[in-house]
Design a protein around this motif. Structure first.
Motif, PDB file in Angstrom:
ATOM      1  N   ASP A   1      -6.101   7.522   3.554  1.00 19.94           N
ATOM      2  CA  ASP A   1      -7.369   6.836   3.831  1.00 19.94           C
ATOM      3  C   ASP A   1      -7.836   6.027   2.632  1.00 19.94           C
ATOM      4  N   ASP A   2      -7.635   6.596   1.413  1.00 23.89           N
ATOM      5  CA  ASP A   2      -8.066   5.889   0.208  1.00 23.89           C
ATOM      6  C   ASP A   2      -7.328   4.559   0.088  1.00 23.89           C
ATOM      7  N   VAL A   3      -6.024   4.592   0.376  1.00 26.38           N
ATOM      8  CA  VAL A   3      -5.219   3.374   0.269  1.00 26.38           C
ATOM      9  C   VAL A   3      -5.662   2.373   1.332  1.00 26.38           C
ATOM     10  N   GLU A   4      -5.909   2.883   2.543  1.00 26.47           N
ATOM     11  CA  GLU A   4      -6.302   1.986   3.631  1.00 26.47           C
ATOM     12  C   GLU A   4      -7.663   1.339   3.375  1.00 26.47           C
TER      13      GLU A   4
ATOM     14  N   TYR B   1      14.088   0.510  -4.362  1.00 24.70           N
ATOM     15  CA  TYR B   1      12.754   0.303  -3.798  1.00 24.70           C
ATOM     16  C   TYR B   1      12.487   1.310  -2.683  1.00 24.70           C
ATOM     17  N   LEU B   2      11.243   1.314  -2.211  1.00 21.39           N
ATOM     18  CA  LEU B   2      10.895   2.124  -1.035  1.00 21.39           C
ATOM     19  C   LEU B   2      11.315   1.381   0.239  1.00 21.39           C
ATOM     20  N   GLU B   3      11.414   2.154   1.328  1.00 25.28           N
ATOM     21  CA  GLU B   3      11.754   1.514   2.607  1.00 25.28           C
ATOM     22  C   GLU B   3      11.089   2.252   3.771  1.00 25.28           C
ATOM     23  N   ILE B   4      10.708   1.483   4.787  1.00 25.46           N
ATOM     24  CA  ILE B   4      10.211   2.065   6.046  1.00 25.46           C
ATOM     25  C   ILE B   4      11.432   2.264   6.947  1.00 25.46           C
ATOM     26  N   VAL B   5      11.738   3.534   7.270  1.00 26.68           N
ATOM     27  CA  VAL B   5      12.905   3.800   8.141  1.00 26.68           C
ATOM     28  C   VAL B   5      12.503   4.566   9.403  1.00 26.68           C
TER      29      VAL B   5
ATOM     30  N   GLY C   1       0.820  -1.207   0.000  1.00 28.04           N
ATOM     31  CA  GLY C   1       0.000   0.000   0.000  1.00 28.04           C
ATOM     32  C   GLY C   1       0.854   1.257   0.000  1.00 28.04           C
ATOM     33  N   GLY C   2       2.092   1.144   0.509  1.00 26.78           N
ATOM     34  CA  GLY C   2       3.033   2.271   0.492  1.00 26.78           C
ATOM     35  C   GLY C   2       3.357   2.663  -0.938  1.00 26.78           C
ATOM     36  N   TYR C   3       3.507   1.676  -1.819  1.00 23.69           N
ATOM     37  CA  TYR C   3       3.776   1.985  -3.230  1.00 23.69           C
ATOM     38  C   TYR C   3       2.571   2.670  -3.856  1.00 23.69           C
ATOM     39  N   THR C   4       1.385   2.166  -3.546  1.00 20.56           N
ATOM     40  CA  THR C   4       0.177   2.770  -4.117  1.00 20.56           C
ATOM     41  C   THR C   4       0.078   4.221  -3.669  1.00 20.56           C
ATOM     42  N   HIS C   5       0.445   4.463  -2.409  1.00 16.26           N
ATOM     43  CA  HIS C   5       0.315   5.816  -1.882  1.00 16.26           C
ATOM     44  C   HIS C   5       1.445   6.734  -2.350  1.00 16.26           C
ATOM     45  N   PHE C   6       2.691   6.236  -2.288  1.00 13.39           N
ATOM     46  CA  PHE C   6       3.827   7.139  -2.497  1.00 13.39           C
ATOM     47  C   PHE C   6       4.351   7.160  -3.936  1.00 13.39           C
ATOM     48  N   VAL C   7       4.031   6.149  -4.726  1.00 12.67           N
ATOM     49  CA  VAL C   7       4.603   6.106  -6.073  1.00 12.67           C
ATOM     50  C   VAL C   7       3.552   6.282  -7.154  1.00 12.67           C
ATOM     51  N   HIS C   8       2.442   5.581  -7.004  1.00 14.87           N
ATOM     52  CA  HIS C   8       1.536   5.470  -8.140  1.00 14.87           C
ATOM     53  C   HIS C   8       0.368   6.432  -8.123  1.00 14.87           C
ATOM     54  N   THR C   9       0.289   7.275  -7.109  1.00 11.97           N
ATOM     55  CA  THR C   9      -0.907   8.082  -7.005  1.00 11.97           C
ATOM     56  C   THR C   9      -0.621   9.537  -7.340  1.00 11.97           C
TER      57      THR C   9
ATOM     58  N   ALA D   1     -13.429  -5.491  -7.158  1.00 14.74           N
ATOM     59  CA  ALA D   1     -13.476  -4.789  -8.455  1.00 14.74           C
ATOM     60  C   ALA D   1     -14.423  -3.597  -8.446  1.00 14.74           C
ATOM     61  N   ARG D   2     -15.206  -3.450  -7.387  1.00 10.83           N
ATOM     62  CA  ARG D   2     -16.114  -2.285  -7.331  1.00 10.83           C
ATOM     63  C   ARG D   2     -15.358  -1.023  -6.901  1.00 10.83           C
ATOM     64  N   GLN D   3     -14.112  -1.198  -6.447  1.00  7.07           N
ATOM     65  CA  GLN D   3     -13.319  -0.037  -6.017  1.00  7.07           C
ATOM     66  C   GLN D   3     -12.424   0.461  -7.151  1.00  7.07           C
ATOM     67  N   PRO D   4     -11.991   1.730  -7.073  1.00  8.52           N
ATOM     68  CA  PRO D   4     -10.988   2.208  -8.038  1.00  8.52           C
ATOM     69  C   PRO D   4      -9.626   1.596  -7.716  1.00  8.52           C
ATOM     70  N   THR D   5      -8.764   1.467  -8.733  1.00  8.90           N
ATOM     71  CA  THR D   5      -7.434   0.892  -8.474  1.00  8.90           C
ATOM     72  C   THR D   5      -6.498   1.901  -7.818  1.00  8.90           C
ATOM     73  N   LEU D   6      -6.793   3.194  -7.949  1.00 11.88           N
ATOM     74  CA  LEU D   6      -5.905   4.284  -7.512  1.00 11.88           C
ATOM     75  C   LEU D   6      -4.617   4.299  -8.331  1.00 11.88           C
ATOM     76  N   ARG D   7      -4.619   3.647  -9.462  1.00  7.39           N
ATOM     77  CA  ARG D   7      -3.488   3.685 -10.389  1.00  7.39           C
ATOM     78  C   ARG D   7      -4.053   3.986 -11.773  1.00  7.39           C
ATOM     79  N   GLN D   8      -3.144   4.294 -12.696  1.00  6.22           N
ATOM     80  CA  GLN D   8      -3.629   4.542 -14.057  1.00  6.22           C
ATOM     81  C   GLN D   8      -4.173   3.278 -14.685  1.00  6.22           C
ATOM     82  N   ASP D   9      -3.567   2.151 -14.348  1.00  2.29           N
ATOM     83  CA  ASP D   9      -3.970   0.887 -14.963  1.00  2.29           C
ATOM     84  C   ASP D   9      -5.174   0.294 -14.239  1.00  2.29           C
ATOM     85  N   GLN D  10      -5.934  -0.493 -14.956  1.00  2.00           N
ATOM     86  CA  GLN D  10      -7.202  -0.980 -14.426  1.00  2.00           C
ATOM     87  C   GLN D  10      -7.242  -2.469 -14.139  1.00  2.00           C
ATOM     88  N   GLY D  11      -6.194  -3.206 -14.532  1.00  2.00           N
ATOM     89  CA  GLY D  11      -6.163  -4.640 -14.262  1.00  2.00           C
ATOM     90  C   GLY D  11      -7.167  -5.395 -15.115  1.00  2.00           C
TER      91      GLY D  11
END
Ligand SMILES: O=C(O)CCC(=O)C(=O)O
Length: 283
Positions: free
Chosen positions: A149-152, A193-197, A134-142, A248-258
């Protein structure tokens, strides 16, 4: 999902399912990936990097042998290339989808983050630091409009399965049980990559458990679980697949849709065959 497994998923943030994927599904995926390695070998020969395609080398060593002298050119992951008939059996495995349906409901998307990783020995690009997906979705792809909250709120289940035995020595994953309850935490960008520090969270890494799995085993885990991929200190390549399902009823929060993996409302929208999967593209 059996109540005991569901309880473990909710409380620990993950559940291991041993031997879920049949040997012929494992074999088909390995052979599809071998085809990708054939293409890479042909390219390296054309460029004069290697003299041989090393086609006699086993799956566990071939890509390492090909890139041994130019490791930073080796793909860290395959994604767009995975629309192969041999991969269908993993992403659309009926028993796996039944389990996922019991958690996410009957509208299931294969999230646009499906990957095969060859983790090469002794190379820093193979070290995946402590993070949450979820960190990638929040910090990289959005874009900035997407909040933590959206990611959570994403209803997702992540899946990881090895194509060779995955042990601490060759870079299995490690999890911090229960860490998915902390929400999205800050990540920093490292070279690869990302890291939790954040020192509020790093002491938790002492509670890490190693997720040692064999081909056919699958681990399901929360999108918010703290996890890392250990470095490969072995002599062979640690190959795996990792992929994610989402309501699948939710948005992906990314450009791609799967792609739709299962739909109880519109069954015709789901991918139904290996041939169909191979005709589709990453999106
Ligand atoms: O394969 C690894 O070592 C780590 C993979 C990972 O972090 C993931 O699947 O989310």
């Amino acid at each position: 999902m059996q109540p005991g497994l569901r309880k473990q998923l909710d409380e620990e943030g993950y559940v291991i399912l041993r031997g879920l994927v049949e040997p012929q599904v494992v074999a088909s995926a390995r052979s599809g990936i071998d085809g990708l390695v054939d293409e890479l070998a042909a390219g390296l020969i054309r460029e004069g990097e290697v003299q041989s395609s090393f086609s006699e080398e086993p799956f566990e060593t071939r890509i390492y042998r090909l890139y041994r002298d130019c490791m930073d050119r080796c793909p860290q992951s395959f994604r767009h290339e995975l629309h192969l008939p041999g991969i269908f059996g993993y992403f659309f495995h009926p028993v796996l989808l039944d389990l996922v349906e019991s958690v996410l409901g009957g509208e299931i998307r294969l999230y646009p983050n499906y990957t095969v990783r060859p983790k090469l020995p002794d190379w820093e690009g193979t070290r995946i630091w402590w993070h949450q997906d979820g960190g990638y979705t929040h910090f990289v792809h959005t874009d900035e409009a997407v909040q933590e909250d959206d990611v959570e709120e994403l209803r997702m289940l992540n899946v990881w399965s090895p194509l060779v035995p995955a042990r601490e020595e060759n870079g299995c994953m490690q999890f911090v049980p229960g860490s998915h309850k902390l929400g999205v935490v800050p990540h920093v960008s490292r070279r690869y990559y990302l890291e939790i520090v954040d020192p509020r969270y790093t002491p938790l890494f002492e509670k890490a458990v190693s997720i040692e799995l064999d081909p056919g085993d699958v681990v399901l885990f929360s999108n918010l679980l703290f996890h890392q991929g250990l470095p490969n200190r072995g002599r062979t390549v640690r190959w795996n697949l990792d992929w994610r399902y989402q309501d699948a009823r939710q948005p992906t929060l990314r450009q791609d849709q799967g792609h739709i993996a299962r739909s109880r409302t519109f069954p015709e929208r789901a991918v139904h065959s290996a041939g169909e999967w191979a005709r589709l593209e990453f999106r």
